[in-house]
Write a protein that holds these residues in place. Structure first.
Motif, PDB file in Angstrom:
ATOM      1  N   THR A 146      31.394  -3.655  60.436  1.00 32.15           N
ATOM      2  CA  THR A 146      31.576  -3.255  61.826  1.00 32.15           C
ATOM      3  C   THR A 146      33.044  -3.026  62.148  1.00 32.15           C
ATOM      4  OG1 THR A 146      29.672  -4.664  62.338  1.00 32.15           O
ATOM      5  CG2 THR A 146      30.955  -3.854  64.194  1.00 32.15           C
ATOM      6  N   ARG A 147      33.902  -3.888  61.614  1.00 31.94           N
ATOM      7  CA  ARG A 147      35.339  -3.772  61.893  1.00 31.94           C
ATOM      8  C   ARG A 147      35.905  -2.449  61.402  1.00 31.94           C
ATOM      9  NH1 ARG A 147      39.922  -4.457  59.129  1.00 31.94           N
ATOM     10  NH2 ARG A 147      38.793  -5.092  57.257  1.00 31.94           N
ATOM     11  N   ARG A 148      35.478  -2.051  60.189  1.00 39.83           N
ATOM     12  CA  ARG A 148      36.037  -0.824  59.613  1.00 39.83           C
ATOM     13  C   ARG A 148      35.617   0.419  60.390  1.00 39.83           C
ATOM     14  NH1 ARG A 148      34.606  -2.307  53.317  1.00 39.83           N
ATOM     15  NH2 ARG A 148      35.991  -4.112  53.155  1.00 39.83           N
ATOM     16  N   GLY A 149      34.434   0.373  61.002  1.00 41.24           N
ATOM     17  CA  GLY A 149      33.975   1.551  61.725  1.00 41.24           C
ATOM     18  C   GLY A 149      34.270   1.521  63.208  1.00 41.24           C
ATOM     19  N   LEU A 153      37.298  -2.280  71.043  1.00 37.85           N
ATOM     20  CA  LEU A 153      36.790  -3.642  71.041  1.00 37.85           C
ATOM     21  C   LEU A 153      35.378  -3.700  71.606  1.00 37.85           C
ATOM     22  CD1 LEU A 153      37.285  -6.626  70.508  1.00 37.85           C
ATOM     23  CD2 LEU A 153      38.328  -6.797  72.780  1.00 37.85           C
ATOM     24  N   GLU A 154      35.128  -2.921  72.654  1.00 37.77           N
ATOM     25  CA  GLU A 154      33.793  -2.902  73.263  1.00 37.77           C
ATOM     26  C   GLU A 154      32.758  -2.369  72.270  1.00 37.77           C
ATOM     27  OE1 GLU A 154      31.441  -0.952  77.110  1.00 37.77           O
ATOM     28  OE2 GLU A 154      33.627  -0.786  76.928  1.00 37.77           O
ATOM     29  N   GLY A 155      33.113  -1.301  71.567  1.00 36.86           N
ATOM     30  CA  GLY A 155      32.202  -0.735  70.576  1.00 36.86           C
ATOM     31  C   GLY A 155      31.954  -1.689  69.420  1.00 36.86           C
ATOM     32  N   PHE A 156      33.032  -2.368  69.015  1.00 40.75           N
ATOM     33  CA  PHE A 156      32.894  -3.357  67.942  1.00 40.75           C
ATOM     34  C   PHE A 156      31.923  -4.456  68.352  1.00 40.75           C
ATOM     35  CE2 PHE A 156      34.134  -7.608  66.563  1.00 40.75           C
ATOM     36  CZ  PHE A 156      34.010  -7.488  65.181  1.00 40.75           C
ATOM     37  N   ALA A 157      32.081  -4.981  69.577  1.00 45.50           N
ATOM     38  CA  ALA A 157      31.222  -6.074  70.047  1.00 45.50           C
ATOM     39  C   ALA A 157      29.766  -5.637  70.116  1.00 45.50           C
ATOM     40  CB  ALA A 157      31.698  -6.558  71.422  1.00 45.50           C
ATOM     41  N   GLU A 158      29.526  -4.423  70.605  1.00 45.75           N
ATOM     42  CA  GLU A 158      28.153  -3.924  70.732  1.00 45.75           C
ATOM     43  C   GLU A 158      27.504  -3.743  69.361  1.00 45.75           C
ATOM     44  OE1 GLU A 158      25.738  -0.057  72.552  1.00 45.75           O
ATOM     45  OE2 GLU A 158      27.887  -0.331  72.965  1.00 45.75           O
ATOM     46  N   ASP A 159      28.221  -3.118  68.434  1.00 43.44           N
ATOM     47  CA  ASP A 159      27.665  -2.885  67.102  1.00 43.44           C
ATOM     48  C   ASP A 159      27.461  -4.199  66.353  1.00 43.44           C
ATOM     49  OD1 ASP A 159      27.677  -0.218  67.605  1.00 43.44           O
ATOM     50  OD2 ASP A 159      29.439   0.249  66.384  1.00 43.44           O
ATOM     51  N   PHE A 160      28.419  -5.095  66.468  1.00 44.51           N
ATOM     52  CA  PHE A 160      28.325  -6.383  65.766  1.00 44.51           C
ATOM     53  C   PHE A 160      27.134  -7.186  66.291  1.00 44.51           C
ATOM     54  CE2 PHE A 160      29.949 -10.807  64.942  1.00 44.51           C
ATOM     55  CZ  PHE A 160      29.889 -10.722  63.563  1.00 44.51           C
ATOM     56  N   ARG A 161      26.960  -7.179  67.606  1.00 44.97           N
ATOM     57  CA  ARG A 161      25.835  -7.896  68.213  1.00 44.97           C
ATOM     58  C   ARG A 161      24.502  -7.309  67.733  1.00 44.97           C
ATOM     59  NH1 ARG A 161      26.877  -6.710  73.035  1.00 44.97           N
ATOM     60  NH2 ARG A 161      28.394  -8.361  73.384  1.00 44.97           N
ATOM     61  N   GLY A 162      24.417  -6.011  67.685  1.00 43.94           N
ATOM     62  CA  GLY A 162      23.180  -5.365  67.249  1.00 43.94           C
ATOM     63  C   GLY A 162      22.855  -5.672  65.802  1.00 43.94           C
ATOM     64  N   ARG A 163      23.862  -5.653  64.944  1.00 42.56           N
ATOM     65  CA  ARG A 163      23.624  -5.921  63.522  1.00 42.56           C
ATOM     66  C   ARG A 163      23.253  -7.377  63.285  1.00 42.56           C
ATOM     67  NH1 ARG A 163      28.685  -2.012  62.339  1.00 42.56           N
ATOM     68  NH2 ARG A 163      27.485  -0.123  61.839  1.00 42.56           N
ATOM     69  N   LEU A 164      23.887  -8.270  64.022  1.00 42.43           N
ATOM     70  CA  LEU A 164      23.499  -9.678  63.908  1.00 42.43           C
ATOM     71  C   LEU A 164      22.068  -9.887  64.392  1.00 42.43           C
ATOM     72  CD1 LEU A 164      26.590 -11.805  65.023  1.00 42.43           C
ATOM     73  CD2 LEU A 164      25.688 -11.472  62.723  1.00 42.43           C
ATOM     74  N   GLY A 165      21.696  -9.148  65.429  1.00 41.50           N
ATOM     75  CA  GLY A 165      20.323  -9.249  65.934  1.00 41.50           C
ATOM     76  C   GLY A 165      19.311  -8.801  64.897  1.00 41.50           C
TER      77      GLY A 165
END
Length: 319
Positions: A146-149, A153-165
């Protein structure tokens, strides 16, 4: 007397035979006080000293009416400390001895239940440790992906949350299935549920019953999440009329092969990017690791297509 009451009895002749029979961890050791020679005392003491922590072998001693009870009990307490010793005077009544032996065997059985419980606890702790390490490794990998893409910060948080889900749902599915496998259809349903609103299903899934190992299920969930997220941002799901079809099949011939296809339609015209983004690179690496072959990712003008095939035996859980 004991055999007549269906209690298995083995008789030891000599200290060598006694040591051999003790190594089989008998339920109860029964001796007469005349048999308590120094050699026997030492043999039994050696066996007791090597017992596991859960074990406390009951010892029954048959005393003669004229035996020095106090001295014998003191000597045995010194020779065999921390043991459960029972004493009976001869001649002993059948019901008394049989009841004593049966009670001792029941206590021994409970000890072995404790042993088995301890063994299961140890195995569960090892398995828990292994699973926690795997989960942490997955989280670390998702964070880096997620960090590399990320571009904000908002986009990172949204993508990271979705992948963890997505990761959480697959692990929950495996846990509730009380096993080590999860079906492709269940992974797909869990991953796509957040994108199905108001009864409108714009992501169609179909295929036969195929089971995946926990690792393969997690990989597929993250790949499907990646494809769905991309479709929502740039592809078929970014427009009202767009649709996605995810289907899979298994060949009937040997070696059996699993093929999975993601097809988008009804979205904006697709253009192949000048260079592969991190999401595309992740999909290729993850699906190759899962199936052993490079997937085909086609940026067709009518909609993105992704097809991945490989040996069914690699994903585990299938007869």
């Amino acid at each position: 007397m004991l055999r007549e009451h269906d209690i298995r009895v083995e008789t030891a002749s000599g200290t060598g035979d006694l040591a051999s029979r003790l190594s089989a961890s008998p339920g109860v050791l029964l001796l007469t006080h005349e048999a308590l020679t120094p050699a026997v005392l030492a043999t039994v003491a050696a066996h007791l000293g090597n017992q596991q922590a859960w074990s406390e072998m009951p010892i029954i001693v048959l005393l003669d009416r004229g035996s020095p009870d106090t001295r014998i009990k003191a000597e045995l307490s010194h020779a065999w400390p921390k043991t459960r010793q029972m004493f009976y005077k001869r001649p002993v009544m059948t019901v008394e001895l049989v009841s004593g032996v049966q009670a001792a065997l029941l206590a021994r059985l409970r000890q072995r239940d404790v042993r088995d419980h301890i063994s299961r606890e140890i195995e569960l702790r090892r398995e828990l440790n292994h699973r926690v390490k795997n989960i942490l490794a997955s989280v670390a990998s998702i964070f880096e992906m997620t960090r590399r893409g990320a571009t904000s910060l908002e986009g990172f948080a949204e993508d990271f949350r979705g992948r963890l889900g997505a990761l959480d749902k697959v692990h929950s599915a495996v846990f509730h299935a009380d096993g080590e496998v999860v079906s492709i259809s269940e992974v797909a349903d869990l991953t796509f549920d957040p994108y199905r609103h108001g009864g409108l299903d714009r992501i169609v899934t179909r295929g036969p019953a195929v089971l995946l190992s926990r690792e393969a299920g997690t990989t597929l969930a993250l790949c499907l999440h990646e494809l769905a997220t991309n479709a929502i941002k740039y592809g078929a799901l970014s427009q009202p009329g767009g649709q996605v079809t995810f289907e899979w099949s298994v060949t009937a011939y040997e070696p059996r092969e699993l093929c999975m296809t993601w097809t988008e339609s009804g979205g904006p015209p697709v253009k192949e990017p000048g260079r592969a983004g991190y999401g595309t690179r992740y999909l290729k690496a993850a699906l190759k690791g899962m199936l052993g072959q490079n997937p085909d990712i086609i940026f067709d003008r009518e909609g993105l297509r992704c097809r991945a095939c490989g040996a069914l035996s690699r994903v585990g859980g299938n007869p």
